[in-house]
Design a protein around this motif. Structure first.
Motif, PDB file in Angstrom:
ATOM      1  N   LEU A 184      29.414  70.732 -41.996  1.00  0.00           N
ATOM      2  CA  LEU A 184      30.817  70.857 -42.496  1.00  0.00           C
ATOM      3  C   LEU A 184      31.458  70.870 -41.145  1.00  0.00           C
ATOM      4  O   LEU A 184      31.743  71.696 -40.332  1.00  0.00           O
ATOM      5  N   MET A 185      32.284  69.548 -41.144  1.00  0.00           N
ATOM      6  CA  MET A 185      32.716  69.373 -39.866  1.00  0.00           C
ATOM      7  C   MET A 185      34.064  69.717 -39.406  1.00  0.00           C
ATOM      8  O   MET A 185      34.856  70.029 -40.302  1.00  0.00           O
ATOM      9  N   THR A 186      34.483  70.205 -38.353  1.00  0.00           N
ATOM     10  CA  THR A 186      35.710  70.172 -37.603  1.00  0.00           C
ATOM     11  C   THR A 186      36.076  69.168 -37.041  1.00  0.00           C
ATOM     12  O   THR A 186      35.451  68.642 -36.061  1.00  0.00           O
ATOM     13  N   TYR A 187      37.127  68.402 -37.540  1.00  0.00           N
ATOM     14  CA  TYR A 187      37.898  67.353 -36.576  1.00  0.00           C
ATOM     15  C   TYR A 187      39.133  67.680 -35.781  1.00  0.00           C
ATOM     16  O   TYR A 187      40.158  67.839 -36.185  1.00  0.00           O
ATOM     17  N   LYS A 188      38.571  67.814 -34.638  1.00  0.00           N
ATOM     18  CA  LYS A 188      39.359  67.970 -33.626  1.00  0.00           C
ATOM     19  C   LYS A 188      39.487  67.269 -32.325  1.00  0.00           C
ATOM     20  O   LYS A 188      38.097  67.218 -32.018  1.00  0.00           O
TER      21      LYS A 188
END
Length: 346
Positions: A184-188
């Motif tokens: 469950l990716m965090t795009y930062k």
């Protein structure tokens, strides 16, 4: 890589209500997930847009997929040429339809973008796509496919690197985390100062602060606006809209956002993310609106969380984001994160 062919004039026909918005049928389609992808699976390479100018690019695309651990199947017409296109509309659409119907193929990777994918939309077998939901990966002109498939089937697809593009360390890491680890990716954006006193690379800028949740829609702004008034435009209600573009003067960015405003799309979204607008500086003449001013005029008054500078677009290192996946946007942090899995359960 000019996409003005997809914009046309701001005719009233393009300002029709969005197809499928609010319908029971659209609601039922909203959460169609692709089958999971694993090393050793077969992936298909197809060319739904422009032709590839060098055979080496086709070879590199195959080698990249093999290096990721896949068997490779190529579309019958993926190396064809018809004018600037990778074959006739019928041939390119046939490749896509065949690969969605092929039970051996677990994912479809587009060799490149360019232009021409929108010509295929009436020729696609959306029933077969619903019956055989699988990964579709690409960006730029592939926005036409992402949008149409989302509007017609609700299938989650993936905006990210093309087969013949750069498979650098960042992109490979994104691919493995999204598809193999199913994170469950965090795009930062990763920000490093390097030899600068203050970091400059990969910076984000908040347009309006806050958090919002919704499903992702969007992609290339020019291609998306070119679908206005058609049944292949996705529903914008409650969505997180992400956009990027390349080689577009600011006045054209302003014109396209104006079209989205006039058709009611911007007033319906829950959040906004702008990636990179590569080679989008003002030209010579009497001057130009800046991108800052354009976003202040069109996005800030919406009163929704919004930021710009995400690693999405015509750049060498880019996020792989799920079109149709549910995310939470944090405009103050300049990030968004997946809230739910985007693949079928094993």
């Amino acid at each position: 890589m000019d996409r003005r062919d997809f914009i046309g004039s701001a005719a009233l026909a393009a300002l029709l209500p969005l197809a499928g918005s609010g319908s029971a049928e659209a609601a039922e389609r909203r959460r169609l997930l692709p089958a999971a992808l694993n090393p050793g699976d077969t992936v298909a390479l197809v060319s739904p847009s422009s032709a590839t100018d060098e055979r080496l690019s086709l070879q590199l695309a195959q080698e990249a997929m093999q290096a990721l651990g896949f068997k490779v199947k190529t579309g019958e017409h993926y190396a064809s040429r018809y004018g600037h296109l990778a074959g006739t509309d019928a041939g390119r659409a046939a490749d896509l339809n065949a690969m969605f119907a092929d039970r051996e193929v677990k994912a479809i990777v587009c060799v490149r973008g360019g232009s021409g994918a929108a010509r295929l939309l009436p020729l696609l077998d959306y029933k077969a796509i619903r019956v055989h939901p699988k990964v579709l990966l690409g960006y730029s002109d592939i926005t036409a496919l992402h949008s149409a498939i989302q509007a017609q089937t609700g299938l989650v697809t993936f905006h990210g690197p093309i087969g013949a593009g750069s498979w650098n360390r960042f992109n490979v890491d994104q691919f493995k985390r999204v598809f193999f680890e199913r994170e469950l990716m965090t795009y930062k954006n990763p920000i490093e100062a390097g030899d600068e006193l203050v970091p400059r690379k990969h910076r984000t800028l908040t347009i309006a602060g806050g958090k919002a949740q919704g499903e992702l829609i969007g992609g290339n702004l020019s291609v998306l606006v070119g679908l206005a008034g058609s049944p292949y435009m996705p529903d914008f209600a409650g969505k997180i809209l992400f956009l990027e573009d390349v080689s577009e003067a600011p006045y054209r960015i302003d014109r396209m956002l104006t079209t989205l405003k006039l058709m009611g799309a911007l007033d319906r979204i829950a959040g906004f993310v702008f990636g990179e607008c590569s080679d989008c500086g003002p030209g010579e003449g009497y001057g130009s609106l800046t991108l800052d001013q354009i976003f202040d005029d069109h996005i800030k008054p919406l009163g929704i969380p919004a930021y710009r500078g995400a690693m999405i677009g015509h750049i060498s290192e880019q996020f792989i984001v799920p079109v149709g996946g549910k995310v939470e946007l944090d405009a103050d942090a300049g990030s968004f994160r997946m809230l739910e899995p985007v693949f079928q359960a094993a």
